[in-house]
Write an enzyme that holds these catalytic residues in place. Structure first.
Site, PDB file in Angstrom:
ATOM      1  N   ASP A  48       1.230  -1.092   0.187  1.00  0.00           N
ATOM      2  CA  ASP A  48       0.026   0.212   0.072  1.00  0.00           C
ATOM      3  C   ASP A  48       0.722   1.252   0.069  1.00  0.00           C
ATOM      4  O   ASP A  48       0.970   1.842  -0.897  1.00  0.00           O
ATOM      5  CB  ASP A  48      -0.636  -0.431   0.993  1.00  0.00           C
ATOM      6  N   ALA A  50       3.633   1.603  -0.970  1.00  0.00           N
ATOM      7  CA  ALA A  50       4.656   1.944  -2.555  1.00  0.00           C
ATOM      8  C   ALA A  50       3.669   2.357  -3.620  1.00  0.00           C
ATOM      9  O   ALA A  50       3.904   3.669  -3.948  1.00  0.00           O
ATOM     10  CB  ALA A  50       5.279   0.581  -2.900  1.00  0.00           C
ATOM     11  N   PHE A  51       2.148   2.098  -3.320  1.00  0.00           N
ATOM     12  CA  PHE A  51       1.603   2.270  -4.282  1.00  0.00           C
ATOM     13  C   PHE A  51       1.087   3.950  -4.061  1.00  0.00           C
ATOM     14  O   PHE A  51       1.054   4.677  -5.104  1.00  0.00           O
ATOM     15  CB  PHE A  51      -0.324   1.288  -3.957  1.00  0.00           C
ATOM     16  N   ASP A  52       0.963   4.426  -2.581  1.00  0.00           N
ATOM     17  CA  ASP A  52       0.408   5.894  -2.069  1.00  0.00           C
ATOM     18  C   ASP A  52       2.134   6.537  -2.423  1.00  0.00           C
ATOM     19  O   ASP A  52       1.399   7.622  -3.280  1.00  0.00           O
ATOM     20  CB  ASP A  52       0.731   5.583  -0.800  1.00  0.00           C
ATOM     21  N   GLU A 128     -13.662   5.509  13.719  1.00  0.00           N
ATOM     22  CA  GLU A 128     -13.873   3.952  13.519  1.00  0.00           C
ATOM     23  C   GLU A 128     -13.107   3.477  13.417  1.00  0.00           C
ATOM     24  O   GLU A 128     -11.533   3.430  12.918  1.00  0.00           O
ATOM     25  CB  GLU A 128     -15.121   4.696  12.973  1.00  0.00           C
ATOM     26  N   LYS A 130     -10.371   1.137  10.759  1.00  0.00           N
ATOM     27  CA  LYS A 130     -10.701   0.810   9.789  1.00  0.00           C
ATOM     28  C   LYS A 130     -10.806  -0.982   9.155  1.00  0.00           C
ATOM     29  O   LYS A 130      -9.225  -1.026   9.428  1.00  0.00           O
ATOM     30  CB  LYS A 130      -9.629   1.366   8.931  1.00  0.00           C
ATOM     31  N   ASP A 132     -10.047  -4.238   7.240  1.00  0.00           N
ATOM     32  CA  ASP A 132      -9.774  -4.728   6.176  1.00  0.00           C
ATOM     33  C   ASP A 132     -10.587  -5.393   5.466  1.00  0.00           C
ATOM     34  O   ASP A 132     -10.102  -6.707   5.110  1.00  0.00           O
ATOM     35  CB  ASP A 132      -8.191  -5.279   6.120  1.00  0.00           C
ATOM     36  N   ARG A 151     -18.282  -2.334  -4.605  1.00  0.00           N
ATOM     37  CA  ARG A 151     -17.898  -1.072  -4.768  1.00  0.00           C
ATOM     38  C   ARG A 151     -17.650  -0.980  -6.236  1.00  0.00           C
ATOM     39  O   ARG A 151     -17.358  -0.106  -6.699  1.00  0.00           O
ATOM     40  CB  ARG A 151     -16.556  -0.523  -3.536  1.00  0.00           C
ATOM     41  N   GLU A 195     -18.052  -2.138   5.225  1.00  0.00           N
ATOM     42  CA  GLU A 195     -17.293  -3.576   5.196  1.00  0.00           C
ATOM     43  C   GLU A 195     -16.956  -5.422   5.046  1.00  0.00           C
ATOM     44  O   GLU A 195     -18.545  -5.463   6.424  1.00  0.00           O
ATOM     45  CB  GLU A 195     -15.697  -3.317   5.315  1.00  0.00           C
ATOM     46  N   TYR A 247     -21.662   1.569   8.488  1.00  0.00           N
ATOM     47  CA  TYR A 247     -20.943   2.267   8.816  1.00  0.00           C
ATOM     48  C   TYR A 247     -20.579   3.749   7.984  1.00  0.00           C
ATOM     49  O   TYR A 247     -20.806   5.428   7.967  1.00  0.00           O
ATOM     50  CB  TYR A 247     -19.010   2.644   9.250  1.00  0.00           C
ATOM     51  N   LYS A 311     -13.715  10.814  11.269  1.00  0.00           N
ATOM     52  CA  LYS A 311     -14.714  11.514   9.528  1.00  0.00           C
ATOM     53  C   LYS A 311     -14.877  13.174  11.225  1.00  0.00           C
ATOM     54  O   LYS A 311     -15.055  13.181  12.425  1.00  0.00           O
ATOM     55  CB  LYS A 311     -16.208  11.120  10.286  1.00  0.00           C
ATOM     56  N   LYS A 335      -3.313   5.544   8.483  1.00  0.00           N
ATOM     57  CA  LYS A 335      -2.489   3.970   8.620  1.00  0.00           C
ATOM     58  C   LYS A 335      -1.964   3.493   9.354  1.00  0.00           C
ATOM     59  O   LYS A 335      -1.022   4.006   9.812  1.00  0.00           O
ATOM     60  CB  LYS A 335      -2.066   3.849   7.109  1.00  0.00           C
ATOM     61  N   CYS A 429      24.300 -18.399 -13.909  1.00  0.00           N
ATOM     62  CA  CYS A 429      23.212 -18.830 -13.194  1.00  0.00           C
ATOM     63  C   CYS A 429      22.531 -20.576 -12.217  1.00  0.00           C
ATOM     64  O   CYS A 429      23.796 -21.496 -13.531  1.00  0.00           O
ATOM     65  CB  CYS A 429      21.769 -18.850 -14.578  1.00  0.00           C
ATOM     66  N   CYS A 432      21.203 -23.650 -14.700  1.00  0.00           N
ATOM     67  CA  CYS A 432      21.118 -23.708 -15.864  1.00  0.00           C
ATOM     68  C   CYS A 432      23.507 -23.656 -16.121  1.00  0.00           C
ATOM     69  O   CYS A 432      24.401 -24.512 -16.815  1.00  0.00           O
ATOM     70  CB  CYS A 432      21.294 -23.043 -17.600  1.00  0.00           C
ATOM     71  N   CYS A 447      20.144 -14.787 -17.000  1.00  0.00           N
ATOM     72  CA  CYS A 447      20.368 -15.734 -17.487  1.00  0.00           C
ATOM     73  C   CYS A 447      20.237 -15.174 -18.902  1.00  0.00           C
ATOM     74  O   CYS A 447      18.789 -15.284 -18.756  1.00  0.00           O
ATOM     75  CB  CYS A 447      20.153 -16.988 -16.627  1.00  0.00           C
ATOM     76  N   CYS A 452      18.259 -22.778 -20.428  1.00  0.00           N
ATOM     77  CA  CYS A 452      17.785 -22.295 -19.216  1.00  0.00           C
ATOM     78  C   CYS A 452      16.178 -22.843 -19.107  1.00  0.00           C
ATOM     79  O   CYS A 452      15.307 -22.188 -18.774  1.00  0.00           O
ATOM     80  CB  CYS A 452      17.894 -20.699 -18.580  1.00  0.00           C
TER      81      CYS A 452
END
Length: 730
Positions: A48, A50-52, A128, A130, A132, A151, A195, A247, A311, A335, A429, A432, A447, A452
């Site tokens: 998450d 890395a995505f953010d 509240e 969160k 998952d 969703r 959820e 919620y 909220k 988070k 390698c 191989c 390689c 291989c």
């Protein structure tokens, strides 16, 4: 400032904008891919965090260059996907994503912005947990449950009504007390949201059953819940022991409540399951205290949480703050940092991927983290191993990044053994024994041996594919059986196969009933058979006539796609000429360059690869490019191959195809353009002459528009192909 300096500045700004546009297009592509892995496949490849990070970078670029913001940008939509295996459902109102605060500083920044907008001391917050799980929307009409949807993309979701009916804590009718509270609006449709999750105990039992039955276990309760809710058979969902917490609501008006806290009370009154861990906080300090308490007790809960949602409590103040393109300004998700455990690193093992990349993998004593047991984690590459300075024998800290992907955080240096040695990537390698290649400027070791064993299936599948040697009838299942039987080890082995070799192979399927006439019983394996075997052999024989460009692409040489393979084949005409060419000769070819030339030269310097190519020659493959006529047999030194191309009506023009074409496939359209001398590439740049865009065109169309590259629709393309003439510039 003089005119020359002003011109220089303008050129620099244009160059910076072009670089920003290219990076934004790449970020959008990555975000779409990883969102699809997460939402549609329930199989994320990155954390998450890395995505953010990717999303934040895109937001920063678009803030600096607002003209790059388009309706197709990931910043302008809610994350999620709608699977085609379910009927689609349009939500009563958009279901937004939530902005994240990855630490307390970011949470405080949001609190400060909110206090500044509403006035210090004028805001009350509802905190509240969160959950998952998987977001759902439940619709009730006249107090009766009528529909459930995921969703999805925020506007449209997947109809999972039958599956949600099996979840025990979802009421089929709202309570009379709740309907009485609604008064005259009791008959109005309402859409409540929340959820679906799987309790930890249920998750452990589900994975124990999977182990006993030899099935792949779920990675975590969130994936288990998502997979269970998307079952085509509701009976399967019913056995999975799912639960809900509600919620939110699409429209608060029919409920006659004025705050989030009052709404949660109405939900409980109506019969919904509402998480009891909720608090009204009047100061940022109280918000901090709730978050700290939730983090300290997260492991005590029978369900997974990954943070706290904060909220603004008042619905009137929520309306005042409003929304961004993808998230409410009146809420934020704080988070939690991932749970960390210590264990001992026993080995760093090399995994050879399907493209030949060598990846170090940490093998450590099993340890339970975030509800599941892990014993291995990728270390990505040699640079990452050295950056973290992890060594065999170390006590290491591990966690599940984003509570999903196992990750080694680093060593506990105080517990390092005296003899722990620094780790180095092997130079051969392990699969191989061929030398490993490490290109300058890259972190990956590879390689490049064509035989291989770690890469064999991917190379075989690529060889027979439609865009390569186009061998019909040889799919993944048959390739698996050929490998299992020891009949193919590399692509040259295809051409040694006989009909008898193929006919007796097991297809992996079995007869459903007895057939005395054929002498088979129910449960007997179904063989390939003589008819299909003969057709496959015919296809293999036919493929021997494929031109050199197809062979070069089919070999799977790194960086050599279809376009590069065609350019090389036109320049060198024969495989022998390309094999003896030096790196400078290859790099000098238009559209190739030094990086591709180095990869081609490395491929042809591997003895095992040359041995396979010789076996292909002996088997009867053409290994020459077919440009037709005497000119094709001219010496490469004369440059006749390039002259042939230059004489064609579209010579010197570069086209990019994107979206879906209706009259012909993109491959067919590309081939038709190339037959008229055009160059067809996969990426848009300032050098692109035209972009052909069909329905569904995405980032390439956006980039063309931002660079001012002319865009043609399919009708215009057909005109170009019919006449050999392109539209005049406007």
């Amino acid at each position: 400032m003089d005119a020359q300096a002003e011109g220089t500045d303008e050129a620099a700004r244009a160059e910076a904008r072009e670089a920003a546009a290219e990076r934004a297009a790449e970020l959008n592509r990555q975000l779409e891919y990883h969102a699809y892995r997460y939402y549609a496949l329930d199989a994320p490849e990155i954390t998450d965090a890395a995505f953010d990070k990717l999303l934040i970078e895109l937001q920063q670029i678009e803030a600096a260059y607002p003209e790059l913001v388009t309706p197709r940008s990931y910043t302008q939509r809610v994350g999620g996907y709608v699977s085609p295996q379910f009927q689609s459902v349009e939500h009563m109102a958009r279901m937004y994503s939530m902005d994240d605060a990855m630490n307390l500083d970011e949470l405080d920044e949001w609190l400060e912005r909110t206090e500044a907008a509403l006035g210090a001391g004028h805001a009350t917050y509802t905190c509240e947990l969160k959950i998952d799980g998987l977001g759902v929307a439940l619709t009730y009409e006249d107090g009766r449950f009528v529909r459930a949807a995921t969703r999805g993309d925020g506007v449209t979701g997947e109809d999972v009504t039958l599956n949600v009916r099996t979840i025990r804590d979802v009421p089929m009718r709202l309570s009379q007390a709740a309907l009485a509270h609604m008064g005259a609006d009791a008959r109005r449709p309402i859409e409540v949201r929340g959820e679906v999750y799987m309790p930890k105990g249920s998750f452990l039992r589900l994975n124990e059953e999977a182990d006993a039955q030899g099935r792949e276990p779920f990675a975590n309760p969130r994936n288990a819940a998502a997979g269970s809710l998307r079952q085509k058979d509701p009976k399967v969902t019913a056995r999975r022991d799912l639960a809900t917490f509600l919620y939110a609501v699409a429209d608060t008006a029919p409920l006659h409540v004025d705050s989030q806290h009052a709404f949660l009370s109405w939900l409980k009154e109506a019969g919904f399951s509402v998480n009891p861990n909720v608090a009204r906080c009047t100061t940022p300090a109280e918000v901090h205290a709730f978050c700290a308490d939730a983090l300290a007790h997260r492991e005590d809960l029978d369900y997974d949480i990954d943070g706290v949602v904060v909220k603004v409590d008042s619905f009137a103040q929520q309306d005042e703050l409003g929304f961004t393109a993808r998230a409410p300004r009146w809420a934020i998700a704080f988070k939690f940092p991932p749970e960390e455990k210590e264990t001992v690193l026993r080995e760093i093992r090399i995994q050879v991927g399907r493209t030949g990349v060598l990846t170090p993998v940490a093998e450590f004593d099993p340890v339970t983290v975030s509800g599941s047991t892990i014993a291995r984690a990728t270390l990505h590459n040699e640079d990452e191993v050295h950056r973290k300075d992890v060594r065999v024998g170390d006590t290491i800290v591990v966690h599940k990044a984003g509570d999903v992907i196992p990750e080694v955080v680093g060593p506990v240096l105080a517990k390092r053994p005296a003899d722990a040695a620094e780790w180095r990537m092997p130079r051969t390698c392990p699969a191989c024994g061929s030398p490993v290649v490490h290109e300058e400027g890259e972190v990956a070791y590879r390689c490049v041996s064509i035989d291989c064993p770690a890469q064999v299936k991917e190379r075989l599948a690529h060889w027979v594919s439609r865009g390569c040697m186009d061998i019909d009838g040889v799919g993944d299942e048959l390739i698996d059986k050929l490998i299992e039987a020891g009949l193919v080890h590399d692509v040259a082995d295809f051409y040694q196969l006989t009909a008898d070799d193929l006919a007796g192979l097991d297809t992996g399927r079995t007869y459903l009933k007895d057939d005395k006439r054929r002498g088979v019983r129910a449960g007997d394996p179904i063989p390939v058979g003589a008819t299909i075997a003969a057709k496959v052999v015919d296809e293999l024989v036919k493929s021997k006539a494929q031109p050199l460009s197809r062979v070069l692409f089919a070999l799977g040489i790194r960086h050599v796609g279809k376009s590069v393979a065609e350019v090389l084949a036109r320049r060198f005409l024969t495989l022998d000429a390309l094999i003896v060419a030096n790196e400078d000769d290859i790099a000098a070819v238009d559209g190739v360059g030094p990086k591709i030339a180095q990869s081609v030269r490395q491929f042809f310097s591997v003895p095992e690869n040359l041995a396979v190519l010789e076996r292909l020659r002996v088997a009867g493959l053409t290994l020459e490019e077919d440009l037709s006529g005497e000119a094709a047999r001219a010496s490469q030194e004369t440059g006749v191959a390039e002259d042939l191309v230059a004489a064609q009506p579209l010579a010197g023009l570069t086209f990019v195809l994107t979206g879906t074409l209706e009259r012909r496939t993109r491959d067919e359209a590309g081939a038709a353009l190339k037959a008229l001398g055009a160059k067809v590439t996969g990426s848009v740049s300032k050098k692109t002459s035209y972009v052909v865009a069909g329905p569904g065109a995405g980032s390439k169309l956006a980039k063309a528009e931002s660079l001012g590259v002319p865009v043609l629709d399919e009708e215009a393309l057909e005109q170009v192909l019919a006449t050999g003439e392109v539209p005049a510039a406007e």
